[in-house]
Design an enzyme around this catalytic site. Structure first.
Site, PDB file in Angstrom:
ATOM      1  N   GLY A  29       0.808  -1.207   0.000  1.00 29.16           N
ATOM      2  CA  GLY A  29       0.000   0.000   0.000  1.00 29.16           C
ATOM      3  C   GLY A  29       0.838   1.251   0.000  1.00 29.16           C
ATOM      4  O   GLY A  29       2.053   1.192  -0.202  1.00 29.16           O
ATOM      5  N   ASN A  30       0.189   2.378   0.170  1.00 29.04           N
ATOM      6  CA  ASN A  30       0.904   3.658   0.205  1.00 29.04           C
ATOM      7  C   ASN A  30       0.268   4.562   1.260  1.00 29.04           C
ATOM      8  O   ASN A  30      -0.755   4.223   1.848  1.00 29.04           O
ATOM      9  CB  ASN A  30       0.904   4.304  -1.188  1.00 29.04           C
ATOM     10  CG  ASN A  30      -0.494   4.615  -1.669  1.00 29.04           C
ATOM     11  OD1 ASN A  30      -1.163   5.500  -1.150  1.00 29.04           O
ATOM     12  ND2 ASN A  30      -0.962   3.858  -2.669  1.00 29.04           N
ATOM     13  N   ARG A  31       0.877   5.718   1.465  1.00 27.45           N
ATOM     14  CA  ARG A  31       0.483   6.599   2.575  1.00 27.45           C
ATOM     15  C   ARG A  31      -0.569   7.632   2.226  1.00 27.45           C
ATOM     16  O   ARG A  31      -0.802   8.553   3.002  1.00 27.45           O
ATOM     17  CB  ARG A  31       1.718   7.336   3.109  1.00 27.45           C
ATOM     18  CG  ARG A  31       2.747   6.435   3.721  1.00 27.45           C
ATOM     19  CD  ARG A  31       3.898   7.272   4.257  1.00 27.45           C
ATOM     20  NE  ARG A  31       4.972   6.433   4.753  1.00 27.45           N
ATOM     21  CZ  ARG A  31       4.953   5.842   5.948  1.00 27.45           C
ATOM     22  NH1 ARG A  31       3.938   6.008   6.757  1.00 27.45           N
ATOM     23  NH2 ARG A  31       5.972   5.095   6.323  1.00 27.45           N
ATOM     24  N   SER A  32      -1.195   7.529   1.080  1.00 26.54           N
ATOM     25  CA  SER A  32      -2.172   8.554   0.718  1.00 26.54           C
ATOM     26  C   SER A  32      -3.372   8.525   1.669  1.00 26.54           C
ATOM     27  O   SER A  32      -3.956   7.478   1.919  1.00 26.54           O
ATOM     28  CB  SER A  32      -2.652   8.328  -0.716  1.00 26.54           C
ATOM     29  OG  SER A  32      -3.634   9.287  -1.036  1.00 26.54           O
TER      30      SER A  32
END
Ligand code: C5P
Length: 221
Positions: A29-32
């Site tokens: 995943g990512n931090r958005s």
């Protein structure tokens, strides 16, 4: 209250970040946070648009007056965007989409075994949703807006990306250690396919959102 310059328009906004599952309990995943996309949705509603917000793994309150859909993966996001874009005047891709997903999904939790090296992680490419939507406009005159986070040569890279993706507007953020992700504020340059360049100073994500809608409204005519 805002001028209803998007009344009668359908706008579709993606927000948040996709998660690509490895097994039932793990993902890439990512931090958005989705805050910029949600700000776009709130301001679109305020300007009179019929607003579809597609949230990828967001944990923010639904903007009043928007139709909110939820997705997890990039492939789910692609389907949701495709469907919603069919009758959209504007599509804004504010979501952070994973470029790659695990080639295989393990239906049971992946286990570590004593004395054994981990298996290599094999990834495959996800489709570029923004490029697809730009190339296959569902309607004549449909506007497509992308986002890009860049760490260096922000304008040159942004110009290049705008052409590569084929969108009408590209909102370019300079990202660094503590900039942008999860924060309440943003600083950006909005590049237009027509060569325009609109600098938005550091400030609330709503302010940047309204600049995007100003540019969109001007182009919708
Ligand atoms: O290529 P890059 O990820 O920097 O581009 C960012 C823009 O492209 C964002 O608008 C993002 O929503 C979109 N994107 C996409 N599908 C992908 C990767 C990015 O729509 N697979």
């Amino acid at each position: 209250s805002a001028v209803p310059d998007l009344a009668g328009r359908h706008v579709v906004i993606s927000a948040g970040g996709t998660r690509e599952p490895l097994d039932p309990v793990r993902y890439l995943g990512n931090r958005s946070s989705g805050k910029q996309g949600y700000a776009l949705a709130r301001t679109a509603v305020a300007r009179g648009a019929r607003t579809t917000l597609i949230g990828a793994n967001t944990a923010l309150p639904d903007p009043a007056g928007a139709d909110v859909l939820r997705v997890g993966t990039a492939l789910e996001l692609r389907e949701a965007v495709r469907k919603a874009a069919a009758d959209a005047d504007v599509v804004v891709m504010a979501a952070a989409v994973a470029d790659f997903r695990p080639a295989e999904y393990a239906t049971g939790k992946i286990k570590k075994k004593d004395g054994q090296e981990p298996a290599p992680l094999v990834l495959v490419r996800n489709p570029d949703i923004l490029a697809e939507v730009s190339a296959g406009r569902a309607r004549a005159g449909q506007l497509v807006v992308g986002f890009a986070a860049e760490t260096d040569d922000v304008l040159a890279n942004g110009r290049h990306k705008l052409r590569r993706k084929g969108c009408d507007l590209l909102v370019v953020n300079e990202v660094g250690e503590d900039k942008t992700f999860g924060s309440e504020e943003n600083e950006a340059v909005v590049l237009g396919a027509d060569g325009s360049e609109t600098a938005v100073p550091y400030g609330p994500k709503e302010v940047l959102a309204d600049v995007v809608w100003d540019l969109v409204a001007a182009r919708l005519g």
